[in-house]
Design a protein around this motif. Sequence first.
Motif, short mmCIF file in Angstrom:
data_model
loop_
_atom_site.label_atom_id
_atom_site.label_comp_id
_atom_site.label_asym_id
_atom_site.label_seq_id
_atom_site.Cartn_x
_atom_site.Cartn_y
_atom_site.Cartn_z
N VAL A 48 40.79 39.15 43.54
CA VAL A 48 40.09 39.69 44.70
C VAL A 48 41.06 39.77 45.86
N HIS A 49 41.11 40.95 46.47
CA HIS A 49 41.93 41.18 47.67
C HIS A 49 41.00 41.41 48.85
N HIS A 50 41.35 40.86 50.00
CA HIS A 50 40.60 41.07 51.24
C HIS A 50 41.54 41.79 52.22
N ILE A 51 41.24 43.04 52.52
CA ILE A 51 42.07 43.85 53.40
C ILE A 51 41.32 44.05 54.71
N SER A 52 41.77 43.41 55.77
CA SER A 52 41.08 43.56 57.05
C SER A 52 41.20 44.99 57.55
N GLY A 53 40.10 45.50 58.10
CA GLY A 53 40.07 46.87 58.60
C GLY A 53 39.67 47.90 57.57
N GLY A 54 39.39 47.46 56.34
CA GLY A 54 38.98 48.39 55.30
C GLY A 54 40.16 48.90 54.49
N GLY A 112 53.38 44.61 46.66
CA GLY A 112 53.33 43.54 47.66
C GLY A 112 51.94 43.05 48.02
N LEU A 113 50.89 43.65 47.47
CA LEU A 113 49.52 43.24 47.82
C LEU A 113 49.02 42.18 46.84
N VAL A 114 49.36 40.95 47.09
CA VAL A 114 48.97 39.84 46.22
C VAL A 114 47.52 39.46 46.52
N ALA A 115 46.77 39.15 45.48
CA ALA A 115 45.35 38.81 45.62
C ALA A 115 45.16 37.52 46.42
N ASP A 116 44.03 37.46 47.12
CA ASP A 116 43.66 36.25 47.86
C ASP A 116 42.99 35.23 46.96
N GLU A 117 42.36 35.70 45.89
CA GLU A 117 41.68 34.82 44.95
C GLU A 117 41.90 35.35 43.55
N VAL A 118 42.04 34.45 42.57
CA VAL A 118 42.18 34.83 41.17
C VAL A 118 41.31 33.91 40.34
N TYR A 119 40.47 34.51 39.47
CA TYR A 119 39.56 33.74 38.62
C TYR A 119 39.80 34.09 37.16
N GLN A 120 39.92 33.07 36.31
CA GLN A 120 39.95 33.35 34.88
C GLN A 120 38.51 33.58 34.45
N VAL A 121 38.27 34.67 33.72
CA VAL A 121 36.90 35.05 33.36
C VAL A 121 36.81 35.30 31.85
N THR A 122 35.58 35.29 31.39
CA THR A 122 35.27 35.63 30.00
C THR A 122 34.33 36.83 30.03
N GLU A 123 34.66 37.84 29.25
CA GLU A 123 33.85 39.06 29.24
C GLU A 123 32.56 38.82 28.46
N GLY A 124 31.47 39.29 29.03
CA GLY A 124 30.18 39.22 28.37
C GLY A 124 29.64 40.61 28.12
#
Length: 83
Positions: free
Chosen positions: A7-13, A70-82
């Motif tokens: 997940v990336h959070h880009i201020s200003g859209g 250069g746009l590194v994510a703010d959050e990273v989650y390991q997930v399992t596909e359902g």
Amino acid sequence: MPLYLDVHHISGGVSIDDVAHAHKQDLQTQGTYDVSYLRYWVDEGQGKIFCLVEAPDAETASTVHREAHGLVADEVYQVTEGA
């Protein structure tokens, strides 16, 4: 191979066109690291980008983003596909 959602959070859209360009850069870089960026979703107004990626680990997935654009994510989650 593990699956991650970042997940990336880009201020200003953010624009979908800019994200599409960054995704293309990821695709050009990912092979060096045995990573596969599969899909992405964008909330332009909130400046949120969500990327689905197969990678050996979260840090390697982040390395591709870092080197590609250069746009590194703010959050990273390991997930399992359902279903």
